[in-house]
Write a protein that holds these residues in place. Sequence first.
Motif, short mmCIF file in Angstrom:
data_model
loop_
_atom_site.label_atom_id
_atom_site.label_comp_id
_atom_site.label_asym_id
_atom_site.label_seq_id
_atom_site.Cartn_x
_atom_site.Cartn_y
_atom_site.Cartn_z
N VAL B 152 0.85 -1.19 0.00
CA VAL B 152 0.00 0.00 0.00
C VAL B 152 0.89 1.24 0.00
O VAL B 152 1.94 1.25 0.65
N PHE B 153 0.51 2.24 -0.76
CA PHE B 153 1.34 3.45 -0.80
C PHE B 153 0.49 4.68 -0.50
O PHE B 153 -0.74 4.63 -0.58
N LYS B 154 1.17 5.75 -0.15
CA LYS B 154 0.49 6.99 0.19
C LYS B 154 -0.14 7.60 -1.06
O LYS B 154 0.51 7.68 -2.11
N GLY B 155 -1.38 8.02 -0.95
CA GLY B 155 -2.06 8.60 -2.11
C GLY B 155 -2.79 7.56 -2.93
O GLY B 155 -3.33 7.88 -3.99
N GLN B 156 -2.83 6.31 -2.45
CA GLN B 156 -3.52 5.27 -3.19
C GLN B 156 -5.04 5.45 -3.10
O GLN B 156 -5.56 5.83 -2.06
N ALA B 157 -5.73 5.17 -4.20
CA ALA B 157 -7.18 5.33 -4.21
C ALA B 157 -7.84 4.17 -3.46
O ALA B 157 -7.40 3.03 -3.55
N VAL B 158 -8.90 4.49 -2.72
CA VAL B 158 -9.65 3.48 -1.98
C VAL B 158 -11.10 3.55 -2.44
O VAL B 158 -11.70 4.62 -2.46
N LEU B 159 -11.65 2.41 -2.85
CA LEU B 159 -13.01 2.36 -3.38
C LEU B 159 -13.85 1.41 -2.54
O LEU B 159 -13.30 0.59 -1.80
N PHE B 236 -7.13 9.12 -8.44
CA PHE B 236 -8.26 8.20 -8.55
C PHE B 236 -8.38 7.69 -9.99
O PHE B 236 -8.13 8.43 -10.93
N PRO B 237 -8.80 6.43 -10.14
CA PRO B 237 -9.08 5.93 -11.48
C PRO B 237 -10.29 6.65 -12.04
O PRO B 237 -11.17 7.07 -11.29
N ARG B 238 -10.37 6.80 -13.36
CA ARG B 238 -11.46 7.59 -13.92
C ARG B 238 -12.74 6.75 -14.05
O ARG B 238 -12.71 5.54 -14.13
N GLY B 239 -13.87 7.45 -14.06
CA GLY B 239 -15.13 6.81 -14.40
C GLY B 239 -15.82 6.08 -13.26
O GLY B 239 -16.76 5.35 -13.49
#
Lengths: 160, 321
Positions: B152-159, B236-239
Amino acid sequence: MRPSNFTRRLIYWASVAAGLVLAIVPLPEWLGAARPDFALLAVLYWILASPRIAGLGYAWLAGLFLDVLRGMTLGQHALAFVLVAFLAHRSQLRMRMFPILHQAGAVMLLLAVYHFVIFWTDGLTGHGHTGWNRWLPVLSGALLWPLIVAAGDTLTRRSR
Amino acid sequence: MVELSHDSRPIIGRGPPLGATFLTLALLSIGLMVADVRYNQLATVRELLSSAAYPVQRAVDLPFRARDWITGSFADRSRLRQENLELTARLRLANLQLQRFAALEDENRRLRDMRENSAGVADRVLVASILNVDLDPFRHRVLVDKGAREGVFKGQAVLDAEGIFGQVAQVHTETAEVILISDAEHAIPVQSNRSGLRTIAVGTGDSERLSLPFVTVESDLKAGDLLLSTGIGGVFPRGYPVAEVTRVDRSAAATFALVDARPTARLDRNREVLLVWFTPPVPVTEPAAPPATGPTSATADAAASQTEAAPQTEAAPEAPR
């Protein structure tokens, strides 16, 4: 028979650790903002009950650990803890002679100082929450103080 | 009343004087805070200390986990059957939709390949569960049980299953701290699914409400619009769905409309979240001049340039005040 210093130290540490655990136990949302600062109350009790054991260094360590547990800026709670512990140490000879309600009032003042320091450092690091409800723990802590004293006195008496 | 014990304040010669100890420790704490906030120098110290905190956090989490496990294992048969039936029905429906989506996604990918822009779609996900630990009632942060050990890294997107949940603010060895999109210090670039309008959604500190402060009065946005993540900024991933517009308040006198949105992710109820790895659509270039002052103006800056999606977390190195 007086409790040995060692048992007293043990009880001191156990109670502060319990306070730290209670600081992160999930509470219902409506209660979360009013969570009393159990760790600080434990530290305060021990400063009044056995000031030689509960030194400033330990208070500082407890505050630092609270910072780590809650993921705050390192040193924020540590600073507030050490300031309150210092004030309590300075006035402990007077404070322990107070009647319990009077004492709860003094504790409320100390808690207000504590939360002011947290509020202030929060503001400096850019996390200001300025709602009235951030001052709730001052009240709940003061209300809880007689219970803390009763529990603490029972504990120390049993270990005699 | 606190009872008097044999040990009162030391009279003579027991350790350094109180004032000196106090001063030393206070200065030490201030030094720590400065090092932590200003210079971000305490990563290793924090990591060490947080591995000491991990057992405590686990211990607090344990009874809740045990309760879930027990209620799960002793659920009665009829309820399980009922649940099973419902889930099967939902799965059938989802599969049906998925077949259509698979075709659409393929088509989409082909079209994007033609434009040499196939990135921005989630490559790999990791399920993490939220620890039952209260961090701070006034910050929307949660602790998840995956950390640097799992990459896990800093700034990773969480959904979560319903939409964007937040992003990783701090990584420890075993755990990570996630800042939710509803935190007052978080901002995320979004796009209206209907009109394509791009703007920024800012957290309000209320888990049911995001605020869109940079929507002009005449822009095309109305209640019920779905807001998707744009992928701008590369966090963040798009869409993915972020929020649904609940209120658009246009006053003729003002430049900006008052717009509120409700996050689609179940921010206050979820137990399981997804950590996402994806290739950012465009290489994130550092803005030439970093935002100058506090969180609000940094957000405005982000809105103006529409490039940066990083939240103003306390540890963000590029947000000097």
